[in-house]
Design an enzyme around this catalytic site. Structure first.
Site, PDB file in Angstrom:
ATOM      1  N   HIS A  53      -0.154   5.448  -9.581  1.00 32.27           N
ATOM      2  CA  HIS A  53       0.294   4.662  -8.430  1.00 32.27           C
ATOM      3  C   HIS A  53       1.563   3.958  -8.873  1.00 32.27           C
ATOM      4  O   HIS A  53       1.578   3.247  -9.868  1.00 32.27           O
ATOM      5  CB  HIS A  53      -0.772   3.650  -8.016  1.00 32.27           C
ATOM      6  CG  HIS A  53      -0.526   3.071  -6.674  1.00 32.27           C
ATOM      7  ND1 HIS A  53       0.461   2.145  -6.451  1.00 32.27           N
ATOM      8  CD2 HIS A  53      -1.104   3.297  -5.483  1.00 32.27           C
ATOM      9  CE1 HIS A  53       0.470   1.824  -5.170  1.00 32.27           C
ATOM     10  NE2 HIS A  53      -0.483   2.518  -4.565  1.00 32.27           N
ATOM     11  N   ARG A 100       5.828  -0.489   0.942  1.00 23.22           N
ATOM     12  CA  ARG A 100       6.970   0.422   1.009  1.00 23.22           C
ATOM     13  C   ARG A 100       7.068   1.045   2.391  1.00 23.22           C
ATOM     14  O   ARG A 100       8.151   1.237   2.927  1.00 23.22           O
ATOM     15  CB  ARG A 100       6.854   1.520  -0.057  1.00 23.22           C
ATOM     16  CG  ARG A 100       7.023   0.994  -1.462  1.00 23.22           C
ATOM     17  CD  ARG A 100       7.036   2.100  -2.514  1.00 23.22           C
ATOM     18  NE  ARG A 100       5.718   2.674  -2.739  1.00 23.22           N
ATOM     19  CZ  ARG A 100       5.400   3.950  -2.599  1.00 23.22           C
ATOM     20  NH1 ARG A 100       6.298   4.838  -2.253  1.00 23.22           N
ATOM     21  NH2 ARG A 100       4.176   4.370  -2.833  1.00 23.22           N
TER      22      ARG A 100
END
Length: 147
Positions: free
Chosen positions: A28, A51
């Site tokens: 991740h 994001r």
């Protein structure tokens, strides 16, 4: 964290087990470094939603280095490429003396509003800070405003 060393896989292979599609294991790309305990190897996952709502990633020079909407593999590779040996070897330099690059995740006000629930939790934990204007942010990151 320290618990994630791959020892289980190594032990299984040592007694004859085979592995499959190990290259498909994902890292991740975004996790928070706790400013109260920056050397702690355990990190807190930063939701990909940060994001997705428009957060941008910048390196220590203040440069944007990837398309934040890319896959985990793409964003992670772009991060790992900040290690000068990685682009050639595809292995992270295990030298403990090498500086581990850190990155900043920047949210605009509108992105922070869209991710309000997450922002509230991370802010309460001291993992997110609010800055008014680019000059204040640049001062905090110790980068030129022109970047």
């Amino acid at each position: 964290g320290a618990f994630s060393t791959g020892d289980g896989i190594a032990m299984a292979e040592a007694i004859g087990a085979t592995t499959r599609d190990m290259e498909k294991i994902q890292l991740h790309p975004t996790g928070f470094v706790d400013p109260a305990d920056p050397s702690n190897p355990n990190k807190i996952l930063a939701a990909e939603m940060l994001r997705g709502v428009g957060g941008i990633l910048i390196n220590q020079l203040g440069e944007r280095f990837c398309n934040e909407l890319g896959t985990r593999a793409y964003v992670t590779e772009r991060m790992l490429n900040h290690n000068r040996r990685f682009p050639f070897s595809k292995f992270w330099n295990p030298n403990r003396n090498s500086r581990v690059p850190t990155f900043s995740l920047i949210l605009s006000e509108s992105a922070a509003i869209e991710a309000q629930r997450h922002v509230k939790v991370y802010s309460k934990k001291g993992l997110l800070s609010q800055f008014r204007g680019l000059e204040t942010l640049a001062q905090h990151l110790k980068i030129p405003t022109s970047t």
